[in-house]
Design a protein around this motif. Structure first.
Motif, mmCIF file in Angstrom:
data_model
loop_
_atom_site.group_PDB
_atom_site.id
_atom_site.type_symbol
_atom_site.label_atom_id
_atom_site.label_comp_id
_atom_site.label_asym_id
_atom_site.label_seq_id
_atom_site.Cartn_x
_atom_site.Cartn_y
_atom_site.Cartn_z
ATOM 1 N N GLU A 1 0.791 -1.224 0.000
ATOM 2 C CA GLU A 1 0.000 0.000 0.000
ATOM 3 C C GLU A 1 0.829 1.283 0.000
ATOM 4 O O GLU A 1 0.639 2.152 -0.864
ATOM 5 N N ILE A 2 1.759 1.437 0.942
ATOM 6 C CA ILE A 2 2.490 2.700 1.088
ATOM 7 C C ILE A 2 3.327 3.030 -0.159
ATOM 8 O O ILE A 2 3.211 4.134 -0.710
ATOM 9 N N PRO A 3 4.204 2.100 -0.641
ATOM 10 C CA PRO A 3 4.960 2.412 -1.864
ATOM 11 C C PRO A 3 4.056 2.696 -3.062
ATOM 12 O O PRO A 3 4.346 3.589 -3.855
ATOM 13 N N ALA A 4 2.948 1.951 -3.182
ATOM 14 C CA ALA A 4 2.050 2.153 -4.329
ATOM 15 C C ALA A 4 1.429 3.544 -4.307
ATOM 16 O O ALA A 4 1.361 4.229 -5.339
ATOM 17 N N ILE A 5 0.988 3.994 -3.123
ATOM 18 C CA ILE A 5 0.397 5.332 -3.002
ATOM 19 C C ILE A 5 1.445 6.398 -3.287
ATOM 20 O O ILE A 5 1.185 7.374 -4.017
ATOM 21 N N PHE A 6 2.664 6.218 -2.719
ATOM 22 C CA PHE A 6 3.729 7.205 -2.926
ATOM 23 C C PHE A 6 4.096 7.319 -4.407
ATOM 24 O O PHE A 6 4.206 8.434 -4.948
ATOM 25 N N LEU A 7 4.293 6.193 -5.071
ATOM 26 C CA LEU A 7 4.714 6.208 -6.478
ATOM 27 C C LEU A 7 3.625 6.791 -7.373
ATOM 28 O O LEU A 7 3.913 7.562 -8.298
ATOM 29 N N THR A 8 2.365 6.442 -7.104
ATOM 30 C CA THR A 8 1.262 6.991 -7.904
ATOM 31 C C THR A 8 1.156 8.496 -7.720
ATOM 32 O O THR A 8 0.992 9.244 -8.701
ATOM 33 N N ALA A 9 1.254 8.966 -6.466
ATOM 34 C CA ALA A 9 1.179 10.410 -6.199
ATOM 35 C C ALA A 9 2.356 11.143 -6.841
ATOM 36 O O ALA A 9 2.176 12.216 -7.434
#
Length: 938
Positions: free
Chosen positions: A830-838
């Motif tokens: 969750e955390i890396p996916a949200i960071f990379l998308t943002a």
């Protein structure tokens, strides 16, 4: 009699199978793709025992809200877009809960969002992560592997299958991808298997039902979340031997609402209709029954809708839908009386048809009324939030003179107001208002549900901010009464650039009140940066030609003016260079030859025009917005399978240009890491099949590119770590400005490398032009013209906003590139996916903000307060539109486009505020002037 009417009728179907194919557009079944790749389904649609519809989904068209709509028949709120990332259990009355309560056995395989929404509801389930969009096959194979065993069993009543592969293909490669056809063919074979199995196990008593639907569609770019036709129109098929066999080709399917499915399935399964359902029964599915049964079904639906209207509307009796329903109910009573008398004549049938028509009109009107009232706004909580935001904005505006002074001080004087009588009186008054509102409000209020300690804390914050504002106003009025040495400075200090910046900011803020301007906001920013370039061209011409022949007397006057500005800098935003203010500014106005010699002068004059050409090329790369998003652009041409070699060449050239533009101020180690990292970026794109190496002749070696992406991440982290180490040295060990400048540049180059990895190959030119424009403006515009930090900050902000749209982003959810969040990941984290998308979404504004910090820190001739000025202006430029926009949409909350246009924009603004806060923390940490002030106080 009424109680007997509302008694739940027996089920119409024994077993029901729901096959939900994520992102299934209506044209994938009813268009040319359906005929080509789904022959069995097409045959059922045209000549089988089926009913076909087009179900319209309401925005936001993302999975979790759509599942809610399918199972509850209600319209979810827009906040579900955020909750979609980690769905909580669904507490509303819904079809799954009703089925379990009635003792029906439910099996589910597919998207684990269902398992989160309905925990402990399924007798058997196997969930798969929906967010890992790089997976096209395993995510569906995990569902299909259970199918044969489940179809052979007899111990279930409801089977739900949620296939995700098509949605993932759309996110990665778009609706026109060559991968779409084989996936549709795979789904066709699965539907064939299920249908044949259901037919073979039918009993004489009750038939089985197969429902095929999509939760949402996909846009022309393959994404979803917005309100375009491709995203909201999905196919809906009801297939059962209970229906009459169709004959002849299918005409245009009837349009129904997605919320209609819940009530139709509830009646079909013999279950109560969900309490908050706003949908109507899809009557053709139930049309094979007798007139008495049909009237009973629609009366059940009308009774449920009228009860929901009573709960939500005080004056429900005056609602036209309620009046129509009561009229139809009376007619229904007369019909029942005639029926019980044994009258079976043609008159009874015609009267029944008339009553049925009255019911259907009443259902339609009731559903429409409820859909409009579904948004129950928590006005009290909204007003509290709005007041805090407006107070913060006022405090920023009042603090402008002090914050942009040579000291760059932004300090809210809280200690005197906190101990004032006004503060305590305001706290008491607000607490009293809070008690009154929370004890008298009929509907649930979020702010009232908070603990009293939290509520009192919020009231104290509002009171403290208000007292701080009053205190700041008092100080400003005191300063304004002091005599100035040279008051004429203020009347002559506004340049044309300042006027353009002010007019542009006000114009943009005012445009946020119109839905069309929000849909096409990119046009506003393109216009503003084009206007800015023309103004810069005028400034350069004036400095190079018009002021060349300045006489000595004029020079003396100019010097005196700048001296007086230096004295008044406590009240105005003026950057004073550390030394030689008179000579440098005098040189700026008297002779361009002092700072521009030879060919540099002509490059400087040409720079605004080159930037305009770059911006025009970028506009052609990605069509965005709503009105023209469907029109072909250069990006579509590049991403088509026929032009893979051209895309590969462009990507290679772009990566080389990125290295050339970004490596100039980095250390040798960082240069090597950057070169290897960019090579890894191309290798990653080649591995997943976006581009090809010259020696590749086929695409057999396509993989997920996990190794290649992680190879690039190593270099990104290495470069950022090297830069961070230099920054820490410059801040902690010695105040070395050159070391700090190098560190910032290396952090910036690391972020550029990360953006290059996350950007689609056709978007790499956006990154190239971003670096090119930054380089040209730094060397040939900002340094020669010697703008102050505030002006340069606003220019950076404007270009950052424009590059947000140059990437292909819009104010619609559908343009978010979800695939960027899974580059180099084997599973959903969750955390890396949200960071990379943002980061991929806001790369434009982020890179321009970090470049601003690099530029202001590297300009040693500037006042040490320049970074503080830049940080304050950046916050102000973000706060003004956000605060005004929140006030505007509070007033426009009943606007027709509040969910499809205004709400998505609010989500974008909210995320942008968080990113701005992170950027400003970084600015503050790097502000050498701030560090010195803290040390001096100690």
């Amino acid at each position: 009699m009424v109680s007997n009417w509302t008694k739940i009728p027996p089920p119409l179907f024994k077993k029901v199978v729901i096959v939900l194919i994520d992102a299934l557009r209506d044209d994938f079944v009813f268009g040319s793709k359906g005929k080509q790749f789904m022959p069995y389904t097409t045959q059922l649609v045209e000549k089988g025992t089926s009913y076909s519809f087009i179900a319209e989904a309401k925005p936001p068209t993302v999975t979790m809200p759509r599942i809610k709509a399918l199972m509850t028949g209600s319209i979810p709120g827009f906040i579900d877009v955020i909750v979609n990332l980690n769905s909580p259990a669904l507490l509303d009355d819904n079809l799954i809960w009703q089925a379990k309560t009635a003792g029906k056995r439910i099996i589910f395989y597919g998207d684990d969002t269902w398992v989160k929404l309905f925990p402990q509801h399924f007798m058997e389930y196997d969930g798969t992560t929906s967010f890992f969009v790089s997976d096209f096959t395993e995510v569906d194979d995990n569902v299909t592997r259970h199918l044969d065993r489940a179809l052979k069993r007899e111990d279930w009543d409801l089977l739900i299958l949620h296939y995700l592969g098509l949605d993932h293909i759309g996110h990665m490669t778009g609706p026109n991808s060559p991968l779409v056809g084989p996936k549709l063919h795979e789904m066709d074979n699965i539907l064939k298997k299920i249908h044949i199995s259901l037919l073979s196990k039918e009993e004489a008593s009750l038939p089985n039902l197969l429902v095929v639907c999509g939760d949402h569609g996909m846009s022309e770019t393959g994404s979803h979340g917005g309100s375009s036709e491709g995203e909201v129109y999905t196919p809906l098929l009801f297939i059962s031997s209970a229906f009459e066999k169709r004959s002849g080709p299918l005409t245009q399917p009837e349009l129904v609402q997605q919320t209609d499915i819940a009530s139709t399935l509830a009646v079909g399964l013999g279950l109560p209709i969900s309490r908050n359902n706003v949908g109507n029964l899809i009557l053709p599915v139930l049309g094979g029954k007798t007139m008495r049964e049909q009237l009973r079904f629609v009366h059940l639906n009308g009774f449920q809708l009228s009860r929901l209207l009573q709960e939500n509307t005080p004056a429900y009796e005056k609602d036209p839908g309620y009046e129509h329903f009561k009229t139809a109910e009376k007619s229904h009573g007369n019909w029942i009386r005639l029926y019980l008398e044994g009258n079976n004549s043609e008159i009874l049938l015609n009267l029944g048809k008339k009553v049925l028509k009255q019911y259907l009109e009443a259902l339609k009107t009731l559903s429409s009324s409820l859909s409009k009232q579904v948004a129950q706004y928590d006005m009290y909580s909204m007003m509290v939030g709005t007041v805090i935001i407006i107070e913060v904005l006022l405090l920023l505006l009042i603090s402008v003179p002090k914050a942009l002074s040579s000291q760059a001080e932004f300090e809210v004087p809280l200690s005197p107001p906190l101990f004032s009588l006004l503060f305590y009186l305001m706290c008491l008054m607000l607490c009293a208002v809070h008690v009154i509102v929370c004890t008298s409000a009929e509907s649930l209020c979020y702010f009232c549900s908070m603990s009293w300690l939290t509520a009192v804390g919020v009231m104290m914050l509002i009171s403290a901010l208000m007292c701080g504002i009053l205190s700041a106003i008092a100080k400003v009025s005191e300063n304004s009464t002091l005599p100035l040495k040279n008051p004429v400075v203020f009347s002559s200090s506004w340049s044309e650039i300042d006027v353009v910046i002010l007019a542009g900011t006000i114009g943009h803020v005012l445009s946020l009140g119109a839905s069309s301007f929000i849909e096409e906001e990119h046009q506003t920013w393109y216009f503003l940066i084009n206007t800015l370039c023309l103004m810069l061209c005028q400034e350069l011409c004036r400095n190079n030609f018009l002021l060349k022949e300045c006489d000595p007397q004029h020079s003396t006057t100019v010097k005196q003016t700048f001296d007086s500005i230096g004295e008044a800098s406590e009240y105005k935003n003026i950057d004073i260079p550390a030394a030689g203010i008179g000579h440098s500014e005098l040189g700026k106005t008297t002779s361009s030859a002092e700072f521009m010699k030879g060919s540099d002068k002509w490059i400087s004059l040409a720079s605004p025009w080159i930037i305009l050409i770059c911006c025009r090329l970028l506009r052609s790369l990605n069509q965005t917005g709503i009105q023209w998003a469907h029109r072909p652009d250069f990006g579509h041409w590049l991403t088509s399978s026929e032009h893979k070699s051209e895309l590969s060449f462009l990507a290679a050239v772009s990566l080389f240009m990125i290295f050339f533009l970004v490596q100039r101020r980095c250390s040798l180690v960082s240069k090597i890491a950057m070169a290897l990292g960019l090579l890894g970026v191309y290798s990653y794109r080649a591995a997943i099949g976006n581009v090809v190496f010259p020696w590749q002749h086929d695409s057999k070696d396509i993989s997920k590119g996990i190794t290649e992406a992680r190879f690039v991440y190593v270099f990104v982290l290495g470069i950022v770590f090297t830069g961070t180490k230099d920054l820490l040295k410059s801040q902690v060990i010695s105040a070395d400005s050159s070391l700090k400048s190098t560190g910032l540049c290396e952090v910036y180059s690391g972020l550029v490398l990360l953006a290059a990895l996350l950007f689609r190959p056709h978007n790499l030119p956006v990154l190239v032009f971003c670096l090119l424009i930054q380089t040209m403006m730094t060397k040939y515009i900002w340094r020669p013209l010697k703008f102050d930090a505030a002006q340069i900050t606003i220019m950076h902000y404007w270009f950052g906003q424009a590059f947000f749209y140059f990437q292909g982003n819009s104010n619609g959810i559908a343009t978010v590139d979800v695939s960027a969040g899974f580059v180099g990941l084997e599973s959903y984290v969750e955390i890396p996916a949200i960071f990379l998308t943002a980061f991929a979404t806001y790369a434009g504004p982020l890179l321009w903000a970090i470049h601003l910090l690099c530029y202001l820190s590297s300009e040693v001739s500037r006042n040490s307060a320049a970074v503080g000025h830049g940080c304050f202006c950046y916050v102000l430029m973000r706060s003004i539109p956000v605060a005004i926009y929140i006030v505007l949409i509070t007033g426009l909350r009943y606007h027709l486009f509040i969910w499809s246009v205004f709400s998505p924009k609010l989500l974008y603004e909210g995320v942008h505020v968080f990113i701005t806060a992170a950027i400003c923390l970084f600015f503050t940490a790097m502000d050498q002037n701030h560090s010195h002030k803290v040390q001096n106080r100690k």
